[in-house]
Design a protein around this motif. Structure first.
Motif, short mmCIF file in Angstrom:
data_model
loop_
_atom_site.label_atom_id
_atom_site.label_comp_id
_atom_site.label_asym_id
_atom_site.label_seq_id
_atom_site.Cartn_x
_atom_site.Cartn_y
_atom_site.Cartn_z
N LEU A 149 1.27 -17.09 32.23
CA LEU A 149 2.45 -17.79 32.74
C LEU A 149 3.50 -18.03 31.64
O LEU A 149 4.65 -18.32 31.95
N ILE A 184 5.35 -23.39 40.03
CA ILE A 184 5.59 -21.94 39.97
C ILE A 184 6.25 -21.47 41.26
O ILE A 184 7.23 -20.70 41.23
N PHE A 233 8.84 -15.09 48.52
CA PHE A 233 8.49 -14.90 47.10
C PHE A 233 7.72 -16.13 46.57
O PHE A 233 6.71 -15.99 45.89
N GLY A 239 4.27 -16.25 47.96
CA GLY A 239 3.47 -15.21 47.30
C GLY A 239 2.98 -15.67 45.94
O GLY A 239 1.80 -15.50 45.60
N ALA A 240 3.87 -16.31 45.18
CA ALA A 240 3.48 -16.82 43.85
C ALA A 240 2.45 -17.94 43.98
O ALA A 240 1.48 -18.01 43.21
N ALA A 247 0.27 -18.38 46.48
CA ALA A 247 -1.02 -17.77 46.86
C ALA A 247 -1.65 -17.10 45.63
O ALA A 247 -2.87 -17.22 45.41
N GLY A 248 -0.84 -16.43 44.84
CA GLY A 248 -1.34 -15.78 43.63
C GLY A 248 -1.96 -16.77 42.66
O GLY A 248 -3.03 -16.52 42.10
N MET A 249 -1.31 -17.92 42.51
CA MET A 249 -1.84 -18.96 41.62
C MET A 249 -3.20 -19.47 42.10
O MET A 249 -4.13 -19.62 41.31
N LEU A 261 -5.31 -17.98 44.15
CA LEU A 261 -6.34 -16.93 44.13
C LEU A 261 -6.81 -16.65 42.69
O LEU A 261 -7.99 -16.42 42.45
N LEU A 262 -5.88 -16.68 41.76
CA LEU A 262 -6.22 -16.34 40.37
C LEU A 262 -6.89 -17.51 39.64
O LEU A 262 -7.88 -17.31 38.92
N TYR A 263 -6.37 -18.71 39.82
CA TYR A 263 -6.87 -19.85 39.04
C TYR A 263 -7.69 -20.86 39.85
O TYR A 263 -8.30 -21.74 39.27
#
Lengths: 41, 287
Positions: B30, B101, B123, B126-127, B129-131, B133-135
């Protein structure tokens, strides 16, 4: 969903969305930006 | 190898590496992702586009703040996972970072990149969901060893935190003492104390006895070490050194006995020992 797959999808989503908008923001102020109205003239 | 030689060769205490994650690489992404906003801000300055200056700088600050929150959240999560008994982190830092984010991404997409509101929200989502899923999400449940010991996670974690603070205090005082023999003995005492704290975490049913023990002996050990470190700097006295050596030996043997007693779960015998040794330490002027 396996943890690795979840992390991979998350990484792709985060990379795509954030880097796309930040790079587009950079392009908007860059001197190489093509003016969309110029083509119609 | 006799008993005293065994006592003088402690295993060095090593904190689990997961709690040192703050220095690891997770969450650094990040800090890298919003880097394009820096040249964007500079170019906005060059072209005197004040609106874009504010948008790009605010967006960049938002991403960097989120990165910092995420790193703290990951460190808190690692500490939570290390401990057997603990409460959930006070603030949901990872969630706050994800929201920040999402907000920054939406703002930059809308005002910086010139997308429509709907696309900008897509957008942002999406960010977000990404956060997640990743963290992942923040831990929200308190961790407790099952058993009918009658103590809440808060009481247990407070007792353990207090004990660890006293052990750290002894170690700190030990650094000020210029006597290798004492340094080694105090380090041994700290190692035994940490093992007792570890046993407490594993079996909170022992907390009643351990609380009594830690309040009297660990506190006594802390006071006497701190006092000696202070006096030792001011003037050297053979009598003082001799007394301190004697007290350290007593404390060391008490700590070993405490550990063994906890392992053996011998309540009555331990209470008797505590009373006897409390009287002995009182006699020595430690407590």
């Amino acid at each position: 969903m396996p943890k690795l797959l979840k992390s991979a999808i998350g990484l792709i989503l985060l990379l795509t969305t954030v880097s796309l908008v930040t790079c587009q923001s950079l392009i908007e102020v860059s001197p190489f930006r093509t003016d969309p109205t110029a083509e119609t003239k | 190898m006799n008993n005293s030689e065994q006592l003088r060769k402690p295993k060095p205490y090593q904190k689990k590496t997961a709690s040192g994650l703050i220095y690891g690489s997770r969450g650094l992404l990040l800090y890298i992702l919003p880097l394009a906003l820096i040249p964007a801000s500079i170019l906005s300055f060059v072209y005197a586009d004040f609106l874009r200056i504010i948008i790009n700088i605010t967006g960049c600050a938002g991403f960097l703040l989120a990165a910092s929150l995420l790193r703290k959240g990951l460190a808190a999560e690692a500490e939570y996972q290390d401990k057997k008994i603990t409460q959930a982190p006070k603030w949901p830092l990872k969630t706050l970072a994800a929201l920040l984010i999402a907000l920054s991404t939406t703002g930059i997409a809308l005002l910086g990149a010139g997308h429509s509101l709907l696309i900008s929200i897509v957008f942002g989502l999406g960010a977000l969901a990404g956060m997640f899923l990743l963290y992942g999400f923040d831990p929200r449940q308190e961790k407790m060893v099952t058993g009918s010991h009658g103590y809440s996670a808060e009481e247990i974690s407070q007792t353990i935190a207090e004990a660890e603070a006293k052990i750290s205090g002894i170690e700190h005082a030990n650094k000020q003492i210029n006597n290798r023999q004492f340094n080694q003995r105090i380090q041994t005492i700290c190692t035994h104390a940490r093992e007792i704290v570890g046993l407490l975490e594993e079996d909170p049913g022992d907390i009643r006895r351990a609380r009594k023990f830690l309040n009297i002996y660990l506190d006594g050990a802390f006071k006497v070490t701190e006092g000696y470190a202070d006096m030792h700097r001011k003037h050297q006295s053979e009598q003082l050194t001799e007394n301190f050596d004697h007290v350290l030996q007593t404390i060391e043997s008490v700590f070993i006995e405490q550990k063994q007693k906890l392992l053996e779960d011998d309540v009555l015998d331990l209470d008797v020992q505590i009373e006897v040794l409390a009287a002995q330490l009182k006699h020595e002027g430690v407590i």
